[in-house]
Design a protein around this motif. Structure first.
Motif, PDB file in Angstrom:
ATOM      1  N   HIS B 217       0.836  -1.206   0.000  1.00  0.00           N
ATOM      2  CA  HIS B 217       0.000   0.000   0.000  1.00  0.00           C
ATOM      3  C   HIS B 217       0.869   1.254   0.000  1.00  0.00           C
ATOM      4  CE1 HIS B 217      -3.579  -2.257   0.302  1.00  0.00           C
ATOM      5  NE2 HIS B 217      -3.399  -2.665   1.535  1.00  0.00           N
ATOM      6  N   GLU B 218       1.929   1.238   0.794  1.00  0.00           N
ATOM      7  CA  GLU B 218       2.775   2.439   0.902  1.00  0.00           C
ATOM      8  C   GLU B 218       3.400   2.777  -0.454  1.00  0.00           C
ATOM      9  OE1 GLU B 218       4.005   5.738   2.058  1.00  0.00           O
ATOM     10  OE2 GLU B 218       2.707   4.586   3.382  1.00  0.00           O
ATOM     11  N   PHE B 221       0.740   4.377  -2.530  1.00  0.00           N
ATOM     12  CA  PHE B 221       0.500   5.764  -2.102  1.00  0.00           C
ATOM     13  C   PHE B 221       1.597   6.695  -2.596  1.00  0.00           C
ATOM     14  CE2 PHE B 221      -1.682   3.673   1.685  1.00  0.00           C
ATOM     15  CZ  PHE B 221      -2.879   3.615   0.991  1.00  0.00           C
ATOM     16  N   ARG B 225       0.896   9.989  -4.713  1.00  0.00           N
ATOM     17  CA  ARG B 225       1.387  11.326  -4.319  1.00  0.00           C
ATOM     18  C   ARG B 225       2.170  11.944  -5.465  1.00  0.00           C
ATOM     19  NH1 ARG B 225       3.279   8.260   0.619  1.00  0.00           N
ATOM     20  NH2 ARG B 225       1.415   8.208   1.916  1.00  0.00           N
ATOM     21  N   CYS B 246      -8.041   4.061  -0.893  1.00  0.00           N
ATOM     22  CA  CYS B 246      -7.929   4.060   0.577  1.00  0.00           C
ATOM     23  C   CYS B 246      -9.208   3.489   1.199  1.00  0.00           C
ATOM     24  CB  CYS B 246      -7.702   5.477   1.104  1.00  0.00           C
ATOM     25  SG  CYS B 246      -6.222   6.237   0.455  1.00  0.00           S
ATOM     26  N   VAL B 251      -7.251   1.658   4.319  1.00  0.00           N
ATOM     27  CA  VAL B 251      -5.887   2.053   4.711  1.00  0.00           C
ATOM     28  C   VAL B 251      -5.670   3.542   4.441  1.00  0.00           C
ATOM     29  CG1 VAL B 251      -4.739  -0.194   4.378  1.00  0.00           C
ATOM     30  CG2 VAL B 251      -5.060   1.308   2.415  1.00  0.00           C
ATOM     31  N   ASN B 252      -4.726   4.139   5.138  1.00  0.00           N
ATOM     32  CA  ASN B 252      -4.321   5.530   4.861  1.00  0.00           C
ATOM     33  C   ASN B 252      -5.535   6.469   4.818  1.00  0.00           C
ATOM     34  OD1 ASN B 252      -2.183   7.352   4.286  1.00  0.00           O
ATOM     35  ND2 ASN B 252      -2.690   7.307   2.115  1.00  0.00           N
ATOM     36  N   GLU B 254      -6.652   8.976   6.676  1.00  0.00           N
ATOM     37  CA  GLU B 254      -6.504  10.435   6.853  1.00  0.00           C
ATOM     38  C   GLU B 254      -6.150  11.102   5.526  1.00  0.00           C
ATOM     39  OE1 GLU B 254      -7.083  12.338   9.360  1.00  0.00           O
ATOM     40  OE2 GLU B 254      -7.473  10.829  10.904  1.00  0.00           O
ATOM     41  N   GLU B 255      -5.141  10.545   4.852  1.00  0.00           N
ATOM     42  CA  GLU B 255      -4.723  11.128   3.580  1.00  0.00           C
ATOM     43  C   GLU B 255      -5.805  10.911   2.513  1.00  0.00           C
ATOM     44  OE1 GLU B 255      -0.951   9.712   2.101  1.00  0.00           O
ATOM     45  OE2 GLU B 255      -0.603  11.585   1.028  1.00  0.00           O
TER      46      GLU B 255
END
Lengths: 106, 395
Positions: B217-218, B221, B225, B246, B251-252, B254-255
């Motif tokens: 996932h990271e 992301f 971005r 998300c 996941v993630n 907030e962003e």
């Protein structure tokens, strides 16, 4: 081993007839479209994609089509990239590949 | 001459490297101190030349080597792991504890000839410990019970003669295991999943390996971005897609919420739609902010197109909320009373899911008249099937 220099190809995407009907679009179809978008992001990160996009018509407008301009060292690799597109794998769209020459780059 | 030495006696070339590394400094120091006059310098130049450039001469010519070069690569998720190494053969020798000593002063080069290297295109975790993306020299300290795997920032050394522990990026302890005999050393990838893989060294009757894992996932992301700084920024759909990822994967959040907000308003290309309000409400729901989620969804209905309402109705059917689905399809019909296909099809689907089969058949029949020609038979069959079911029930 020397690798061939990259060439440019374009594949033109069209929705398969059942999906030109907005009534056919459900959550599963939407998921395929999202995966298709992510696939382009993945290709871009690997420097295999120049750009991708689609005409801004609704799905039932006959003028709708999408394109992806890609880099590949051979036509076979370009075909592989096209056939691995989730929209093709999941039969949402059909596509045709052409060698492409960029006249004015981004 | 060096080519021959390289081809037939790689250990001699190894020795030259030691000389190069040690004597080069000695000679330089002597020159600086004025202890070597011009005549000596001229006399020693060919020696330096051989020491310094012997390897380049040898490497620019491709002769077969006793430990052939190999490369293996494995994709994990959307990240690549590549190992570049040379494959020594046992040739009847005892490898473990003998040719590769358990008591050597320096770590083993984990292959032959040049440094074995391992490259990661993304940050990874090795046996659960963080390692930044990049190319590392791979060294190992073999032992009877435990092995130490070393990832060195120095990835250009010859063998392990110049190994410097100061360059260690990471050390992990692993246990070897016995394995079927393999004549030549080989690296292989096993137990590959979307987020992890085992890297195994297999030579003679031993296997030793370590797990490489990463946060898929990271990585995704990071790419979002990156993309959302470029031209993609100008289309609300791209922000919505990223936010939707998300919400879908929980996941993630907030962003994801920031991306959903950016899709709705607050920048070039932002456009309020039911689609991006729905995505935002999904994220809020996953965050446990139920009241806000409902309010956002309600606000989204103000922007809904006929197609969006239809799609939302179908989503509700899939979730088993058939009464809510019928309400949405009825709302769609009320808002677009002149439509002659989609709203009828929606009502048909809603009533069918809710068990109101007579009404469903009626609306499928209405939808048939203006359905796209290549899909018309679908609605005809649906209507007929529902009528037949109704007739059977009456009998």
């Amino acid at each position: 081993m020397q690798t061939a220099p990259p060439q440019t190809f374009i594949y033109v995407l069209k929705l398969k007839p059942p999906f030109q009907n907005p009534e056919s679009w459900d959550e599963a179809t939407q998921k395929i479209a999202t995966d298709h978008w992510q696939y382009f992001i993945d290709l871009k990160a690997k420097n295999q994609l120049v750009l991708a996009g689609r005409t801004a018509y609704p799905v039932d407008d006959k003028r709708i089509f999408g394109i992806a301009i890609i880099y590949a060292s051979t036509q076979a690799i370009a075909e592989q990239i096209m056939h691995n597109d989730p929209a093709i794998v999941n039969h949402l769209m059909e596509a045709e590949l052409h060698p492409f020459s960029i006249a004015v780059p981004l | 001459m060096h080519v021959l030495v390289h081809q037939q006696h790689p250990s001699l070339l190894d020795a030259l490297y030691i000389l190069q590394a040690t004597h080069k400094h000695l000679f330089n120091a002597l020159i600086r101190l004025g202890m070597l006059n011009l005549r000596w310098r001229i006399a020693l130049t060919p020696v330096f030349f051989i020491f310094l450039f012997g390897n380049l001469i040898a490497q620019s010519l491709s002769f077969p080597r006793p430990s052939p070069k190999a490369m293996v690569s494995q994709r994990v998720g959307i990240s690549d792991i590549t190992i570049d190494y040379h494959r020594p053969a046992t040739k009847g020798r005892t490898i473990w504890g003998d040719l590769v000593s358990y008591e050597a002063e320096r770590p083993w080069r984990a292959g032959a000839n040049e440094n074995t290297t391992i490259a990661f295109t993304h940050d990874v975790r090795i046996e659960g410990q963080d390692l930044t993306k990049g190319t590392y020299g791979l060294f190992m300290i073999p032992g009877q019970e435990n092995w130490t795997i070393i990832f060195s920032k120095d990835n250009t050394a010859w063998g392990s003669y110049s190994y410097d522990p100061q360059q260690d990026a990471l050390r992990v302890e692993v246990q070897p295991s016995t394995a079927p005999f393999r004549e030549s050393l080989q690296y292989e990838f096993t137990n590959a999943t979307d987020t992890s893989v085992m890297v195994q060294l297999h030579w003679a009757k031993l296997k030793v390996g370590f797990e490489v894992s990463l946060d898929l996932h990271e990585i995704v992301f990071e790419r979002f971005r990156n993309e959302l700084k470029g031209q993609a920024v100008f289309d609300w759909r791209n922000w919505d897609q990223a936010a939707g990822y998300c919400a879908y994967n929980n996941v993630n959040l907030e962003e994801g919420l920031e991306w959903a907000n950016r899709s709705i308003s607050g920048g070039m290309g932002a456009t309020p739609t039911l689609t991006n309000h729905f995505t935002k409400s999904q994220i809020l729901e996953k965050m446990g902010r139920m009241d806000e989620a409902q309010a956002v969804l309600e606000a989204g209905f103000g922007y809904a197109t006929m197609r969006e309402l239809h799609r939302y109705g179908r989503y509700l059917i899939k979730k088993g909320r058939t009464k809510d689905a019928v309400a949405v399809f009825e709302r769609n019909r009320a808002r677009y009373p002149n439509d002659d296909f989609l709203t009828f099809a929606g009502l048909a689907r809603g009533y069918e899911a809710d068990g109101q089969l007579q009404k469903a058949a009626e609306y499928y029949e209405k939808a048939v008249e203006n359905a796209p020609p290549n899909t018309r038979s679908f609605y005809v069959q649906k209507a007929q099937k529902l009528r037949n079911t109704n007739t059977k029930k009456k009998h």
